[in-house]
Every structure is written in structure tokens, then in C-alpha cells.
Design a protein around this motif. Structure first.
Motif, PDB file in Angstrom:
ATOM      1  N   ALA A   1      41.504 -46.610  24.464  1.00 29.33           N
ATOM      2  CA  ALA A   1      40.548 -45.786  23.746  1.00 29.33           C
ATOM      3  C   ALA A   1      40.712 -44.326  24.153  1.00 29.33           C
ATOM      4  CB  ALA A   1      39.117 -46.252  24.048  1.00 29.33           C
ATOM      5  N   ALA A   2      40.457 -43.439  23.217  1.00 32.49           N
ATOM      6  CA  ALA A   2      40.701 -42.013  23.449  1.00 32.49           C
ATOM      7  C   ALA A   2      39.799 -41.477  24.550  1.00 32.49           C
ATOM      8  CB  ALA A   2      40.462 -41.224  22.161  1.00 32.49           C
ATOM      9  N   PRO A   3      40.350 -40.696  25.472  1.00 36.41           N
ATOM     10  CA  PRO A   3      39.514 -40.079  26.506  1.00 36.41           C
ATOM     11  C   PRO A   3      38.672 -38.949  25.918  1.00 36.41           C
ATOM     12  CG  PRO A   3      41.765 -39.304  26.700  1.00 36.41           C
ATOM     13  CD  PRO A   3      41.775 -40.352  25.622  1.00 36.41           C
ATOM     14  N   ARG A   4      37.708 -38.516  26.720  1.00 27.40           N
ATOM     15  CA  ARG A   4      36.836 -37.420  26.276  1.00 27.40           C
ATOM     16  C   ARG A   4      36.696 -36.411  27.397  1.00 27.40           C
ATOM     17  NH1 ARG A   4      31.451 -35.555  25.678  1.00 27.40           N
ATOM     18  NH2 ARG A   4      31.039 -34.778  23.556  1.00 27.40           N
ATOM     19  N   ALA A   5      36.714 -35.138  27.036  1.00 25.67           N
ATOM     20  CA  ALA A   5      36.506 -34.054  27.985  1.00 25.67           C
ATOM     21  C   ALA A   5      35.251 -33.299  27.591  1.00 25.67           C
ATOM     22  CB  ALA A   5      37.715 -33.117  28.004  1.00 25.67           C
ATOM     23  N   ALA A   6      34.422 -32.988  28.577  1.00 30.71           N
ATOM     24  CA  ALA A   6      33.179 -32.266  28.318  1.00 30.71           C
ATOM     25  C   ALA A   6      33.019 -31.153  29.343  1.00 30.71           C
ATOM     26  CB  ALA A   6      31.977 -33.210  28.363  1.00 30.71           C
ATOM     27  N   VAL A   7      32.567 -30.016  28.885  1.00 30.98           N
ATOM     28  CA  VAL A   7      32.261 -28.887  29.757  1.00 30.98           C
ATOM     29  C   VAL A   7      30.747 -28.839  29.933  1.00 30.98           C
ATOM     30  CG1 VAL A   7      32.421 -26.399  30.061  1.00 30.98           C
ATOM     31  CG2 VAL A   7      34.274 -27.628  28.943  1.00 30.98           C
TER      32      VAL A   7
ATOM     33  N   ARG B   1      31.480 -43.105  21.836  1.00 26.37           N
ATOM     34  CA  ARG B   1      32.734 -42.446  21.506  1.00 26.37           C
ATOM     35  C   ARG B   1      33.902 -43.419  21.529  1.00 26.37           C
ATOM     36  NH1 ARG B   1      35.911 -42.193  25.404  1.00 26.37           N
ATOM     37  NH2 ARG B   1      35.227 -42.648  27.506  1.00 26.37           N
ATOM     38  N   ARG B   2      33.690 -44.682  21.090  1.00 27.38           N
ATOM     39  CA  ARG B   2      34.772 -45.663  21.119  1.00 27.38           C
ATOM     40  C   ARG B   2      35.819 -45.257  20.103  1.00 27.38           C
ATOM     41  NH1 ARG B   2      34.647 -48.383  25.442  1.00 27.38           N
ATOM     42  NH2 ARG B   2      35.715 -50.101  24.429  1.00 27.38           N
ATOM     43  N   THR B   3      36.923 -44.747  20.564  1.00 21.61           N
ATOM     44  CA  THR B   3      37.950 -44.270  19.658  1.00 21.61           C
ATOM     45  C   THR B   3      39.306 -44.659  20.195  1.00 21.61           C
ATOM     46  OG1 THR B   3      38.685 -42.199  20.609  1.00 21.61           O
ATOM     47  CG2 THR B   3      36.546 -42.163  19.608  1.00 21.61           C
TER      48      THR B   3
END
Length: 684
Positions: free
Chosen positions: A104-110, A199-201
Motif C-alpha cells: 500500500a502507498a506510503p504517506r508523508a505528512a508535515v 488512506r488504503r492505497t
């Protein structure tokens, strides 16, 4: 309110001490590169990674983990650092995933130090890549901004670091892997359940273009849900075959032809069942699962059945806090889908051509098969395979275009005035808004393979760059009269200025015109007759000097007030609303001082609400030589006629831009400007 970014989008940072949080469903390693103003990393001392986890202003984890928190203090960053690229990579562990397309695609958050999210970005669109630049922090003047990058590398850390201009990239990549291997005992495993995130991608079907470069486009032969184009289609199940498919980097499909997988489910993960490959911000209605069946040898464009085809398109099905934001994100999704589908088609056609040439070379290199019936048979077989591959690629492209066209037919009528064409019925019910829009339409974009399909070109507001409408495009010789193209350029400028006035509340946006020779009087008539300009068009050298002097002073005062934190100290009566300065026939009527002031407004004006719209032919400014090169580069070039001069940041297509002109004979412009003028009068 946190911003959910799309690839290529930037966002301001309200503070310089932040955290960057990385979330993934498998352990990943994180790091960052510190680059100079040219974007190059000068030495290994400019890379922070698990083996060297701390540098001035930034610190990363020493181990692989499913969740990371990178501490960043931009005030402590060395002055020579102008760009901080945050990277994510899959560690080379036995039994672990080797590419992001399998998870699944990772996610980045600031986030702020209190955990409040400022902006987030889900890294969809990855497939064969094992390392990716997720985010980029960059200096703009005295402030820092964040940009969603999503640039992936099938060659892993070696390719990523080499692309940053780092010498010894392979040695450093091996050192990072060794540092992670030493810390495997401390590796934090992935979560077995994820109930608090939606955010399951996973990746789209993109694959690498060429060795050593970032993946830019997938193949049309990748597994995908029927009718689900480019960035929103399902990735393959990753099963190995004796002959790789084109989705594995541009190689031919297996003998059975392209596969159609079962529809993705919404549960599971990398270790507990099927992965949900649905884009988190572009949900489709659920479809019944279908067993995996091989496609026939000769593919034709699929006609989706009502029962098991893709869900009917819906306007505003993307994420967003308002309908305008959802439509904006949906249009951007359509743009990405068309870019990737076209890139996949072109890649497949190029592969088919190169494969045929290789097979023909083999035939010609063997004297035994060069002549006679054996040679003719081999040549015919090679040409037949090439035709079959191209036909299959065209079938997939036609399917994607059909779905995007259907979506466009639903989305276009639902667009608000800021996004709508001038021939849209929404203008007939126009009312002066009470809030500023988040974006504005500058025209339409299309590609040669999809000429009937137009994607709105939406640009976020306030504009970060000035605009230049080129009145001297290369095909000017096609016009019978020399002034016809210049008149079209002015019409384009007037239509854009009218749109900007119409979509802002009264008193929040003004337009000023500089027309030194008065040559554009007839084209500016809709604006002057409606009374929506802040002042009559400035003519002559004195008029040019007066307008530029006032705007330059305004920029100086507002900049000093903002930087000094004394906004309440501005002179009484200073107009702080946003302004658009239209400059016609540049550089006629401009002396050296005026040229310097114009360059200053182009560079500094957007940050304090002064925007430039230049209508000019660059050839007219030839006497200035390279002095004006920075000015032209700082502006976004548009054309008054269709011209393929715009490139997208993902795959580098040359998009044909078409200006948003008012239909001939239409009175919609006069009607809209009359209502704008009435609202401005009441506001005064």
C-alpha cells in the motif's frame, strides 16, 4: 485545516520547526538530502540517513520502521542549503517487498511540534520503484515551502542519490543498506491492523521508462480494472510469469496476453490478504468481483457492461472540504490519468518498434535467413507482432479515453465560474461571489492522442508567478495581417482579467493597464466601458512611470510591514487588495528604470498581492539582450492560439494549450462585467 497535496503541488510552511511523519504498511528507511541552490548535493556530508542520522537542522531514525518522525529545524539549516529532499526506501531484507507497487502507498505528512498536520501527501503512482523522494522543503526568498514530489527510482537508493548529483552514490547506498542491516533487530514491524486511517492505497500501473531514470509511465498491458484509467486503475497481483509483462518495465506480455485481475477489495494488506489499490481521494463505487481470466490474443476496446463495468462518473467525487476543492482535485486527477495513459501508450508503441527492429536485425545478420522464403517469413512475423502490440496498446488507450471523456462530460457542466469555460451556462446565472476561489481556469490542455478530450488548466490562487501571453508565437506567419495575432493576445488577456475580476469579491481584486502607445484601446474596451478598471489605461512614458512607481512603492511598504510584523503600521488609505497589472506592447515606452521596476514587480509582487500579465513578443525586446532573460523565465508563458509548449511535471508530455476565449458574438463578457461594476460601486 490541513492541505492534502497532489504531486507537484506546493504549500507554504507557517513555521520553521516541524516534524515530517512517514507512515507505511511495511518497514521503510528514511533519510534526506541537503542540496544547494542549483539542486545538487555536493558531498556525502549532505545526506542524512540511518548510518549518519543527524545533521544541523534535521534528524532521522537509525532503523527501518513502519512509522517515522523526522525532526526538522529550518532555522538551524546551513545558509548554503536551499532544498531538503525527504526520501523513503525499502530495505533489502530477505522476504521483504522489493518494490512499492507490491504494498500500500506510503504517506508523508508535515506537522507542527504539537502534532497539528499542516499538509499531507499520499505517494500513489509507484510500481517498480524501491526508493522515492517524497517531499521537498525549499527556500523561496526568506521563507520555506513544501512541495509534494513523489519521484520514484527503480534502481533504489543508488539511482535516487545519483539523480541528486552525488558522486559515489552507489557506495553511499551500500553503506546505508549496511547500517539498516545492522539495525534489523531493532526494526519496528508493520502494523497488523490499520483501523484509524482511510488512506488504503497502492500504486498505479506505472513502470520505469529507462534505466537510471525515475518511473514516469506505466504500460497499457499492466493489470487493471476494466475501464479504470492510469492513476486510478488497479495494479497487478504481482505474480511471476515465465515471460514478463510490459508492466514490468516495457517488456512484452506473456503468451496468454494481458491479464484482467479480480476487482480489488477494501480489506487486507501486504501480509494479510489482497491490497486495496483504490486511490484514497478518488473512491469508485463498489463493483462485483470477477474471476481472473486471460484476455483474447487480439484485444479490442472494451464496452463496459452496466452490471460489472466501472461506476458511472460523478462530479466532485474527489476529496475536499468544499465542492470547489473536490472538483479541483478531480480535474487534477483527470489530468494525471490522461498523462499516464498516454505515456503508457507511447512507451508500448516505442517498445513494439524497437522489438521489431531488433528482430529484423537478427534476421539480416544471419546469412542463412537473409534471403529466400525463411527470411520473408521472419520479417512478416516480426511486423505482425509489432502490429499486434500497437493494436493492443491502442485498445487500452481507447478504453481509458472513453472513461475520461465520460467523466469530462459530467464534470464540465458542474464547474463553478472560476473553472468553467465562457460558453458554460453557469455564467448566465452569475452572481458576484462573497469568497475568493481556490483556483482559476487559464484555458484547456490536450494531447495529440486525445485531441477531442480537453482538460481544464486550473492554477491555484493567488498566482505564484506572473503570466506572459506571447504575441509572437512561431506560427504567426499563418495570419494574414501582422496585427491579428497581437489582437488575439490582447483578447486572451482581457478574457483572463475579466474572469479574475468576476471570481473575486468586490474590492478584493483590481486591474490596472499599461498601454504606452494606446494600441490596445479597442481590445480593452470591454474593461474600460464597464468601468471595472482601477484607472484608465496608462499611456505614454509618463503613464508607465507613474503606474510602476506606485506599485513598486506598494510592494516595498507591504514587504517591510510583513517582515517586520507591523501590518497595522501601513499608511492609512493604502490599497492592500490584490492587483493585476496588464502590460501591453512591452518594451515600447519603457526606459531602463521602468524595465528594472517591472522585473522587481515580477519577482517580488506575487508574495504581496501584485501580479503581472505581460502581453508581448519577446523578439521586440531583443535589444536588451540577456538582461531580460530572468524576466521571461519568471513568467508562465501562454499563447493566444493553440500551441504545444507546456510540459507536465510527471512524464514531460508537450501539452497543447488553448486559451480561454469568449465565443465570437457572445455577450456574456459584457453581462458579467456589468454585474462586477455594479457590485464594485456598491462596495465603495
Amino acid at each position: 485545516m490541513a492541505a492534502e497535496l497532489v504531486r507537484g503541488q506546493n504549500h507554504p510552511l507557517p513555521q520553521n520547526r516541524i516534524e515530517i511523519r512517514i507512515s507505511a504498511d511495511v518497514p521503510v528507511l528514511t533519510g534526506a538530502t541537503l542540496a544547494d541552490e542549483s539542486g545538487r548535493v555536493r558531498s556525502t556530508d549532505g545526506v542524512v540517513h540511518p548510518g549518519a542520522p543527524a545533521l544541523p537542522g534535521i534528524e532521522v531514525s537509525r532503523q527501518a520502521a513502519a512509522d517515522h518522525r523526522l525532526a526538522v529545524d529550518l532555522d538551524a539549516m546551513p545558509a548554503a542549503v536551499h532544498r531538503v529532499s525527504v526520501l523513503i526506501a525499502l530495505p533489502t531484507t530477505p522476504g521483504g517487498p522489493s518494490r512499492f507497487g507490491a504494498v500500500a502507498a506510503p504517506r508523508a505528512a508535515v506537522t507542527g511540534l504539537d502534532g497539528t498536520e499542516i499538509a499531507g501527501y499520499t505517494l500513489v503512482g509507484l510500481d517498480a520503484e524501491s526508493a522515492v523522494v517524497a517531499l521537498e522543503l525549499y527556500r523561496r526568498q526568506d521563507a520555506w515551502k513544501i512541495r509534494a514530489v513523489g519521484q520514484g527510482y527503480a534502481e533504489g537508493l543508488t539511482g535516487l542519490l545519483a539523480d541528486q548529483g552525488l558522486l559515489g552514490a552507489a557506495e553511499l547506498a551500500r553503506g546505508i543498506e549496511q547500517a539498516v542491516a545492522r539495525g534489523l533487530a531493532r526494526t519496528v514491524p508493520a502494523r497488523t491492523a490499520d483501523t484509524d486511517r482511510s488512506r488504503r492505497t497502492a500504486a498505479s500501473v506505472t513502470g520505469p521508462d529507462l534505466p537510471g531514470t525515475a518511473s514516469a509511465a506505466g504500460s497499457p498491458y499492466d493489470s487493471q480494472a476494466p475501464g479504470d484509467p492510469a492513476g486510478r486503475r488497479a495494479a497487478s497481483d504481482g505474480t511471476a510469469e515465465s515471460e514478463p509483462t510490459l508492466g514490468d518495465g516495457g517488456r512484452p506480455p506473456a503468451a496468454g496476453g494481458p491479464r484482467v485481475p479480480a476487482a480489488p477489495t477494501s480489506t487486507g494488506g501486504p501480509t494479510g490478504g489482497p491490497i486495496d489499490y483504490t486511490h484514497p481521494q478518488r473512491r469508485q463505487a463498489s463493483r462485483p468481483s470477477a474471476p481472473e481470466t486471460p484476455a483474447p490474443e487480439t484485444s479490442a476496446p472494451e464496452t463496459p457492461a452496466p452490471a460489472d463495468g466501472p461506476a458511472p462518473p460523478v462530479a466532485g467525487d474527489a476529496a475536499g472540504w468544499s465542492m470547489d476543492e473536490r472538483l479541483y482535485n478531480q480535474v487534477w486527477g483527470m489530468f494525471e490519468d490522461l498523462a499516464r495513459s498516454t505515456a503508457a501508450y507511447r512507451s508500448a508503441v516505442d517498445f513494439a518498434e524497437s522489438r521489431m527492429e531488433k528482430e529484423l536485425d537478427q534476421v539480416l545478420s544471419d546469412p542463412r535467413s537473409r534471403l529466400g522464403s525463411a527470411g520473408d517469413t521472419a520479417r512478416e512475423a516480426a511486423q505482425a507482432r509489432q502490429v499486434q502490440l500497437v493494436d493492443q496498446a491502442q485498445a487500452v488507450l481507447d478504453r481509458d479515453l472513453a472513461q475520461l471523456t465520460a467523466e469530462s462530460e459530467v464534470v464540465e457542466p458542474a464547474l463553478p465560474p472560476a473553472y468553467a469555460r465562457w460558453d458554460s451556462p453557469v455564467w448566465h446565472g452569475y452572481r458576484v461571489p462573497t469568497e475568493s476561489p481556490m483556483a482559476v481556469r487559464l484555458g484547456d490542455l490536450h494531447l495529440p492522442e486525445s485531441a477531442p478530450l480537453r482538460i481544464p488548466m486550473l492554477v491555484r490562487l493567488p498566482l505564484e508567478r506572473g503570466l506572459w501571453i506571447d504575441s509572437g508565437v512561431p506560427d504567426a506567419s499563418l495570419f494574414e495581417e501582422a496585427g491579428e495575432l497581437r489582437h488575439l493576445a490582447l483578447q486572451t488577456a482581457v478574457a483572463l482579467a475579466a474572469r479574475l475580476l468576476a471570481v473575486h469579491p468586490p474590492g478584493e481584486f483590481g486591474v490596472q493597464v499599461v498601454d504606452p502607445a494606446g494600441a490596445g484601446a479597442s481590445a480593452f474596451a470591454p474593461l474600460t466601458e464597464a468601468g471595472v478598471l482601477d484607472a484608465p489605461p496608462a499611456t505614454g512614458a509618463a503613464g508607465v512611470t507613474g503606474v510602476l512607481g506606485r506599485l513598486t512603492e506598494r510592494v516595498d511598504l507591504v514587504q517591510m510591514a510583513v517582515r517586520g510584523g507591523a501590518s497595522d503600521a501601513l499608511p492609512p488609505g493604502l490599497d492592500t487588495s490584490r492587483h493585476l497589472l496588464i502590460v501591453h506592447d512591452f518594451p515600447h515606452g519603457f526606459d531602463d528604470r521602468a524595465v528594472t521596476q517591472l522585473r522587481y514587480l515580477a519577482d517580488e509582487g506575487p508574495d504581496v498581492g501584485v501580479h503581472l500579465l505581460l502581453v508581448a513578443d519577446r523578439e521586440d525586446a531583443t535589444p536588451y539582450g540577456p538582461l531580460l532573460d530572468p524576466l521571461w523565465r519568471s513568467l508562465m508563458r501562454l499563447s493566444p492560439v493553440p500551441d504545444d509548449h507546456l510540459a507536465d511535471p510527471w512524464v514531460g508530455h508537450a501539452w497543447t494549450y488553448e486559451p480561454g476565449l469568449v465565443p465570437s458574438g457572445s455577450q456574456v463578457l459584457q453581462q458579467v462585467l456589468t454585474r462586477v461594476a455594479t457590485a464594485r460601486t456598491k462596495h465603495m
